[in-house]
Structures are given as structure tokens and as C-alpha cells.
Design a protein around this motif. Structure first.
Motif, PDB file in Angstrom:
ATOM      1  N   THR A 284      55.240  77.421  33.196  1.00 37.54           N
ATOM      2  CA  THR A 284      55.512  76.778  34.473  1.00 37.54           C
ATOM      3  C   THR A 284      56.240  75.473  34.221  1.00 37.54           C
ATOM      4  OG1 THR A 284      54.544  76.183  36.627  1.00 37.54           O
ATOM      5  CG2 THR A 284      53.352  75.450  34.661  1.00 37.54           C
ATOM      6  N   LEU A 285      57.090  75.090  35.155  1.00 41.22           N
ATOM      7  CA  LEU A 285      57.880  73.870  35.036  1.00 41.22           C
ATOM      8  C   LEU A 285      57.675  73.025  36.283  1.00 41.22           C
ATOM      9  CD1 LEU A 285      61.246  75.363  33.667  1.00 41.22           C
ATOM     10  CD2 LEU A 285      59.513  74.104  32.361  1.00 41.22           C
ATOM     11  N   THR A 286      57.089  71.851  36.102  1.00 43.06           N
ATOM     12  CA  THR A 286      56.908  70.903  37.191  1.00 43.06           C
ATOM     13  C   THR A 286      57.299  69.526  36.695  1.00 43.06           C
ATOM     14  OG1 THR A 286      54.611  70.411  36.611  1.00 43.06           O
ATOM     15  CG2 THR A 286      54.982  72.247  38.142  1.00 43.06           C
ATOM     16  N   SER A 287      57.683  68.667  37.614  1.00 42.76           N
ATOM     17  CA  SER A 287      58.072  67.319  37.213  1.00 42.76           C
ATOM     18  C   SER A 287      56.868  66.527  36.701  1.00 42.76           C
ATOM     19  CB  SER A 287      58.728  66.580  38.383  1.00 42.76           C
ATOM     20  OG  SER A 287      59.086  65.269  38.016  1.00 42.76           O
ATOM     21  N   ASP A 288      55.769  66.602  37.427  1.00 44.45           N
ATOM     22  CA  ASP A 288      54.572  65.847  37.072  1.00 44.45           C
ATOM     23  C   ASP A 288      53.717  66.664  36.101  1.00 44.45           C
ATOM     24  OD1 ASP A 288      52.227  64.385  36.930  1.00 44.45           O
ATOM     25  OD2 ASP A 288      52.192  63.918  39.078  1.00 44.45           O
ATOM     26  N   PRO A 289      53.442  66.157  34.893  1.00 42.95           N
ATOM     27  CA  PRO A 289      52.585  66.889  33.953  1.00 42.95           C
ATOM     28  C   PRO A 289      51.213  67.231  34.534  1.00 42.95           C
ATOM     29  CG  PRO A 289      53.691  65.096  32.828  1.00 42.95           C
ATOM     30  CD  PRO A 289      53.974  64.916  34.292  1.00 42.95           C
ATOM     31  N   ALA A 290      50.745  66.434  35.481  1.00 42.30           N
ATOM     32  CA  ALA A 290      49.446  66.721  36.101  1.00 42.30           C
ATOM     33  C   ALA A 290      49.498  68.021  36.886  1.00 42.30           C
ATOM     34  CB  ALA A 290      49.027  65.563  37.005  1.00 42.30           C
ATOM     35  N   ASP A 291      50.615  68.285  37.560  1.00 45.95           N
ATOM     36  CA  ASP A 291      50.767  69.546  38.290  1.00 45.95           C
ATOM     37  C   ASP A 291      50.856  70.722  37.324  1.00 45.95           C
ATOM     38  OD1 ASP A 291      50.789  68.616  40.993  1.00 45.95           O
ATOM     39  OD2 ASP A 291      52.844  67.901  40.717  1.00 45.95           O
ATOM     40  N   ARG A 292      51.518  70.531  36.189  1.00 46.91           N
ATOM     41  CA  ARG A 292      51.615  71.584  35.187  1.00 46.91           C
ATOM     42  C   ARG A 292      50.236  71.927  34.637  1.00 46.91           C
ATOM     43  NH1 ARG A 292      54.963  70.685  29.620  1.00 46.91           N
ATOM     44  NH2 ARG A 292      53.521  68.922  29.546  1.00 46.91           N
ATOM     45  N   LEU A 293      49.484  70.911  34.227  1.00 46.42           N
ATOM     46  CA  LEU A 293      48.144  71.151  33.696  1.00 46.42           C
ATOM     47  C   LEU A 293      47.241  71.773  34.751  1.00 46.42           C
ATOM     48  CD1 LEU A 293      46.004  70.942  31.528  1.00 46.42           C
ATOM     49  CD2 LEU A 293      45.622  68.558  32.217  1.00 46.42           C
ATOM     50  N   ASN A 294      47.356  71.324  35.986  1.00 43.24           N
ATOM     51  CA  ASN A 294      46.533  71.879  37.060  1.00 43.24           C
ATOM     52  C   ASN A 294      46.811  73.364  37.243  1.00 43.24           C
ATOM     53  OD1 ASN A 294      44.614  71.546  39.276  1.00 43.24           O
ATOM     54  ND2 ASN A 294      46.375  71.885  40.628  1.00 43.24           N
ATOM     55  N   ALA A 295      48.083  73.760  37.135  1.00 44.96           N
ATOM     56  CA  ALA A 295      48.439  75.169  37.273  1.00 44.96           C
ATOM     57  C   ALA A 295      47.799  75.998  36.167  1.00 44.96           C
ATOM     58  CB  ALA A 295      49.959  75.330  37.251  1.00 44.96           C
ATOM     59  N   TYR A 296      47.886  75.524  34.943  1.00 45.34           N
ATOM     60  CA  TYR A 296      47.275  76.252  33.835  1.00 45.34           C
ATOM     61  C   TYR A 296      45.751  76.294  33.962  1.00 45.34           C
ATOM     62  CZ  TYR A 296      51.750  76.423  31.359  1.00 45.34           C
ATOM     63  OH  TYR A 296      53.050  76.677  31.002  1.00 45.34           O
ATOM     64  N   ARG A 297      45.162  75.230  34.484  1.00 48.18           N
ATOM     65  CA  ARG A 297      43.715  75.197  34.676  1.00 48.18           C
ATOM     66  C   ARG A 297      43.288  76.203  35.755  1.00 48.18           C
ATOM     67  NH1 ARG A 297      43.215  70.198  35.912  1.00 48.18           N
ATOM     68  NH2 ARG A 297      42.540  69.414  33.873  1.00 48.18           N
ATOM     69  N   LEU A 298      44.018  76.243  36.851  1.00 41.54           N
ATOM     70  CA  LEU A 298      43.679  77.151  37.940  1.00 41.54           C
ATOM     71  C   LEU A 298      43.754  78.607  37.514  1.00 41.54           C
ATOM     72  CD1 LEU A 298      45.550  75.349  40.880  1.00 41.54           C
ATOM     73  CD2 LEU A 298      43.060  75.503  40.551  1.00 41.54           C
ATOM     74  N   ILE A 299      44.775  78.953  36.731  1.00 35.29           N
ATOM     75  CA  ILE A 299      44.910  80.342  36.277  1.00 35.29           C
ATOM     76  C   ILE A 299      43.891  80.662  35.202  1.00 35.29           C
ATOM     77  CG2 ILE A 299      46.467  81.976  35.154  1.00 35.29           C
ATOM     78  CD1 ILE A 299      46.969  81.418  38.160  1.00 35.29           C
ATOM     79  N   ALA A 300      43.545  79.681  34.377  1.00 37.28           N
ATOM     80  CA  ALA A 300      42.475  79.901  33.399  1.00 37.28           C
ATOM     81  C   ALA A 300      41.165  80.216  34.107  1.00 37.28           C
ATOM     82  CB  ALA A 300      42.326  78.677  32.504  1.00 37.28           C
ATOM     83  N   ASP A 301      40.909  79.533  35.202  1.00 37.73           N
ATOM     84  CA  ASP A 301      39.694  79.795  35.962  1.00 37.73           C
ATOM     85  C   ASP A 301      39.691  81.206  36.525  1.00 37.73           C
ATOM     86  OD1 ASP A 301      38.699  77.261  35.496  1.00 37.73           O
ATOM     87  OD2 ASP A 301      39.388  76.429  37.405  1.00 37.73           O
ATOM     88  N   GLU A 302      40.861  81.742  36.844  1.00 39.30           N
ATOM     89  CA  GLU A 302      40.971  83.086  37.407  1.00 39.30           C
ATOM     90  C   GLU A 302      40.893  84.175  36.343  1.00 39.30           C
ATOM     91  OE1 GLU A 302      41.310  84.235  40.549  1.00 39.30           O
ATOM     92  OE2 GLU A 302      41.133  82.255  41.459  1.00 39.30           O
ATOM     93  N   LEU A 303      41.476  83.933  35.170  1.00 42.77           N
ATOM     94  CA  LEU A 303      41.651  85.014  34.197  1.00 42.77           C
ATOM     95  C   LEU A 303      40.898  84.831  32.883  1.00 42.77           C
ATOM     96  CD1 LEU A 303      45.467  85.655  34.719  1.00 42.77           C
ATOM     97  CD2 LEU A 303      43.603  87.220  35.246  1.00 42.77           C
ATOM     98  N   ILE A 304      40.395  83.635  32.620  1.00 43.98           N
ATOM     99  CA  ILE A 304      39.674  83.398  31.366  1.00 43.98           C
ATOM    100  C   ILE A 304      38.205  83.123  31.631  1.00 43.98           C
ATOM    101  CG2 ILE A 304      39.457  81.941  29.320  1.00 43.98           C
ATOM    102  CD1 ILE A 304      42.424  81.342  29.493  1.00 43.98           C
TER     103      ILE A 304
END
Length: 305
Positions: A284-304
């Protein structure tokens, strides 16, 4: 389903210097490990005003020293630029220090190399002979990245893994991954099929689509010769799209999975099933690193988790 990350180490309006972008990428490796991701790879881009990593093997070395469990690798070393023995020595050094935690991902992008297949065979042979890997990983930890499909059977014949770049070319991937698995089966190797997918997610549908709009603006500008940092939400909100830009954005959106975490989860699993993939490598590509990390965290919660 294994879940991994492909980080292109983006330059953005939030991380506008290479130092800031590189630091953000290395922090992401630590965060990915804490979130339970299986591996993180760093890409190779040269003379880019969008991406900061020109030496993924160096990023991998730095990330390995900052982590203890997650697999770390290159996604990908552009093999036409280098002699095979140099890649073998460099990645072999990392494997000697971090046994069975290093992945050597190689590709060629649009570069021509008549020795490409022979180089990959050398990597598999040399790294496989010198460095044992677990049964869940390909021989020598070697992976071949592709998008067009022409290189898909090659890693199957050698015992290497194959990563198909859905985010580069969303059509035709099913045939490529099937050709890889068929070649692996014919050669008596276990197939390791990974699908690389670009996604955007947030807690709400509206914010997810706003972040996707910023990503698409960057991609469209790049298509029209205006390479540059990933724009912020503020910059995108005030942008006036031309008809040609909107048309190109619609085309590019076909390679992007967007929505709330539950919606993205459903789409990712469907893509994995149709491609016969046993691993998803997310980008994923976002300007704010916080949005990038949040995206990876949200999907980890769904799939991991």
C-alpha cells in the motif's frame, strides 16, 4: 494463508527526504514483525522521485539487524544489472548471519538479459547448496517475480518460488500461476505461489477511498511523465482532474483493492483462490506512514489475528 509485505520505500509529502523514507521503511519491518507478518521485502528502483530504495539487499541487511523472527528479503533485485556471483555472495553473506530468514527475490522488470534464466539457475544451485531452508520455503530462499507470465514456468523447473505482480498487471495472472505450478509438478518440486496485491484500507469506506484517490493521482501523474512523491489527502482534495486523468485513474483502479478491512479481506481471499496462491504479499502507498501502518494493522487483524 501467509501474509507478507512488499515495501517500495515511498517518498511522500510526509516523508519527503530519502532519509525519512528509509527510516520509515525500516520501522515498518519492525512493525510488520510485531503484527505477525511472515516476511517483508524491499524493492529496487533507480533514479526515482517516488521511491527511495535503490539497493534492496542493503535495506534487507539493515532490517534483519532490527528484527528477530520475520523473513526479510529483496523484491526484487533487478538481475539483468548484476553478475549472478555478486548476488550469490551478497545474499549468501546475509544468510550466513541470519540462517533461514533471508529471501532472495529477483526480477527483470522491462530489462533484457539473455542470461536471465542461467543466472537464476545459478542462484538456486549455489544458495540451495550452501544454505538449508525449511520445507515451507523454496530452494535457497530464491524467488522469481513476474507480471507478464513469460517467466512463470522457469522458477517451477528450478525449485524456486514465484511471485505474480497482480498490482502491475491484474489480468492474466491465473494462467501465469497455473503455468508455474504445472512446471513445478513436472519437475518434482513443491510449488510456492505468492500473489502481490496493492490495497488501500481504513476504518471507513470514505477514508479508504480518499486514500485510494491520492494513490491513483500519484499513479496517473507518473503515467503522464510527472513522477514524484505520493500526495497527501489535503493535496488530493483540492485537485482538479482532467478527463484524460480520470479515464486513466479508472483504468489503474482495476489493479487496486479498496475498502473497509472486511471488504478488502473478502477480495484478497478471492484473488488468492483464483490464482492458487498460498501467500499474499501486500503493498500500500500512502503519504502518511501512520495511514500505511494502520492499513497493515487492520488487514493483519482480519487475516492473521
Amino acid at each position: 494463508m501467509k501474509l507478507s509485505i512488499l515495501d517500495q520505500v515511498p517518498l511522500t509529502q510526509h516523508t519527503s527526504t530519502r532519509s525519512a523514507a528509509l527510516s520509515s521503511g525500516l520501522q515498518l519491518a519492525q512493525d510488520a514483525e510485531a503484527l505477525g507478518y511472515h516476511r517483508i521485502w524491499f524493492a529496487e528502483h533507480h533514479n526515482s522521485t517516488s521511491f527511495a530504495s535503490a539497493a534492496p539487499e542493503m535495506m534487507a541487511a539493515l532490517a534483519l539487524e532490527r528484527t528477530s523472527r520475520i523473513r526479510v528479503g529483496t523484491g526484487a533485485i533487478l538481475l539483468p544489472y548484476y553478475p549472478a556471483h555478486k548476488v550469490i555472495e551478497t545474499m549468501g553473506l546475509l544468510l550466513a548471519v541470519h540462517p533461514d530468514r533471508v529471501d532472495t527475490g529477483v526480477g527483470r522488470a522491462a530489462l533484457s538479459d539473455p542470461n536471465y534464466a542461467a543466472k537464476i539457475a545459478s542462484l538456486v544451485q549455489e544458495l540451495g547448496a550452501s544454505h538449508a531452508t525449511s520445507n515451507d520455503e523454496p530452494v535457497g530462499g530464491v524467488w522469481v517475480l513476474g507480471a507478464g507470465g513469460s517467466s512463470a514456468p522457469l522458477p517451477g523447473t528450478l525449485g524456486a518460488g514465484y511471485v505474480h505482480g497482480h498490482f502491475l498487471r491484474p489480468a492474466g495472472g491465473e494462467a501465469a500461476t497455473a503455468a508455474y505450478r504445472e512446471a513445478a509438478a513436472h519437475a518434482g518440486h513443491r510449488a510456492h505461489t505468492t500473489l502481490a496485491v496493492r490495497f488501500v484500507t481504513a476504518e471507513t469506506e470514505g477514508r479508504a477511498h480518499a486514500l485510494a484517490e491520492a494513490l491513483l493521482l500519484w499513479r496517473v501523474r507518473k503515467d503522464f511523465g510527472q513522477d514524484g512523491p505520493i500526495p497527501s489527502l489535503k493535496a488530493t482534495a483540492g485537485y482538479h482532474w482532467s478527463d484524460s486523468e480520470r479515464a486513466r485513474a479508472e483504468q489503474r483502479s482495476q489493479s487496486l483493492v479498496v475498502g473497509t478491512p472486511a471488504r478488502v479481506r473478502t477480495q484478497l481471499l478471492a484473488l488468492a483462490e483464483t490464482h492458487g496462491a498460498d501467500e499474499l504479499m501486500l503493498n500500500t502507498l500512502t503519504s502518511d506512514p501512520a495511514d500505511r501502518l494502520n492499513a497493515y494493522r487492520l488487514i493483519a487483524d482480519e487475516l492473521i489475528n
